[in-house]
Design a protein around this motif. Sequence first.
Motif, PDB file in Angstrom:
ATOM      1  N   MET A  53      50.101  46.232  32.493  1.00  0.00           N
ATOM      2  CA  MET A  53      48.702  45.806  32.371  1.00  0.00           C
ATOM      3  C   MET A  53      48.080  45.316  33.677  1.00  0.00           C
ATOM      4  N   PRO A  54      48.755  44.508  34.495  1.00  0.00           N
ATOM      5  CA  PRO A  54      48.113  44.092  35.749  1.00  0.00           C
ATOM      6  C   PRO A  54      47.833  45.277  36.665  1.00  0.00           C
ATOM      7  N   VAL A  55      48.795  46.193  36.744  1.00  0.00           N
ATOM      8  CA  VAL A  55      48.628  47.375  37.578  1.00  0.00           C
ATOM      9  C   VAL A  55      47.486  48.241  37.044  1.00  0.00           C
ATOM     10  N   GLY A  56      47.487  48.459  35.735  1.00  0.00           N
ATOM     11  CA  GLY A  56      46.447  49.276  35.127  1.00  0.00           C
ATOM     12  C   GLY A  56      45.060  48.698  35.301  1.00  0.00           C
ATOM     13  N   SER A  57      44.943  47.379  35.191  1.00  0.00           N
ATOM     14  CA  SER A  57      43.619  46.775  35.329  1.00  0.00           C
ATOM     15  C   SER A  57      43.112  46.864  36.767  1.00  0.00           C
ATOM     16  N   VAL A  58      44.001  46.735  37.739  1.00  0.00           N
ATOM     17  CA  VAL A  58      43.583  46.855  39.141  1.00  0.00           C
ATOM     18  C   VAL A  58      43.133  48.281  39.434  1.00  0.00           C
ATOM     19  N   LEU A  59      43.914  49.270  38.978  1.00  0.00           N
ATOM     20  CA  LEU A  59      43.534  50.660  39.210  1.00  0.00           C
ATOM     21  C   LEU A  59      42.248  51.017  38.473  1.00  0.00           C
ATOM     22  N   ARG A  60      42.117  50.553  37.249  1.00  0.00           N
ATOM     23  CA  ARG A  60      40.911  50.840  36.474  1.00  0.00           C
ATOM     24  C   ARG A  60      39.681  50.278  37.179  1.00  0.00           C
ATOM     25  N   ARG A  61      39.780  49.038  37.636  1.00  0.00           N
ATOM     26  CA  ARG A  61      38.650  48.411  38.328  1.00  0.00           C
ATOM     27  C   ARG A  61      38.257  49.207  39.573  1.00  0.00           C
ATOM     28  N   ASP A  62      39.249  49.575  40.378  1.00  0.00           N
ATOM     29  CA  ASP A  62      38.947  50.279  41.627  1.00  0.00           C
ATOM     30  C   ASP A  62      38.408  51.684  41.370  1.00  0.00           C
ATOM     31  N   LEU A  63      38.943  52.378  40.377  1.00  0.00           N
ATOM     32  CA  LEU A  63      38.440  53.724  40.078  1.00  0.00           C
ATOM     33  C   LEU A  63      37.021  53.671  39.513  1.00  0.00           C
ATOM     34  N   VAL A  64      36.736  52.690  38.680  1.00  0.00           N
ATOM     35  CA  VAL A  64      35.367  52.539  38.152  1.00  0.00           C
ATOM     36  C   VAL A  64      34.412  52.196  39.293  1.00  0.00           C
ATOM     37  N   ASP A  65      34.829  51.303  40.185  1.00  0.00           N
ATOM     38  CA  ASP A  65      33.986  50.955  41.334  1.00  0.00           C
ATOM     39  C   ASP A  65      33.732  52.180  42.216  1.00  0.00           C
ATOM     40  N   LEU A  66      34.753  53.003  42.399  1.00  0.00           N
ATOM     41  CA  LEU A  66      34.604  54.212  43.211  1.00  0.00           C
ATOM     42  C   LEU A  66      33.620  55.174  42.537  1.00  0.00           C
ATOM     43  N   GLY A  67      33.717  55.290  41.222  1.00  0.00           N
ATOM     44  CA  GLY A  67      32.808  56.181  40.505  1.00  0.00           C
ATOM     45  C   GLY A  67      31.365  55.716  40.530  1.00  0.00           C
TER      46      GLY A  67
END
Length: 143
Positions: free
Chosen positions: A126-140
Amino acid sequence: MGSFWAAALAQVRSWPRDRLFLWLLLIAPLSGMVILDGLFADGLLRRLPVAVCDLDGSSTSRELIRRVDALPSAHVAALPASPDEGRDAIRRGEVFAVLVIPRHFERDLLRQRPVQAIAYIDGQHMPVGSVLRRDLVDLGTAG
């Protein structure tokens, strides 16, 4: 007010005799902080392996792959040919996320049509997934 301070002083004097209280007050929080410091000090949440499935193959999609690789939290470790291969890489533990760039990505962007890239993120970490999700959404949203 004097009775309040007398009660507080009596409680403080009883702390050394109560081992459970000492554990809960000092040892457990300090050990938790040491564990968290060990997890985040090594840069554990930096350069996490992700896969990007480029179904478009255009110059715009290759630029998006370069931007994903430039994220501090992500490192493009694989370029699977299909989304199924990417999901299998997640199941094997090789990557934490798969970003799927759809067909006609560049064409739809140039025609100003809505484009939706899909990200499959490992839910086991979950910590890894939330960091990646946040960064990918920000990139999009920034793109």
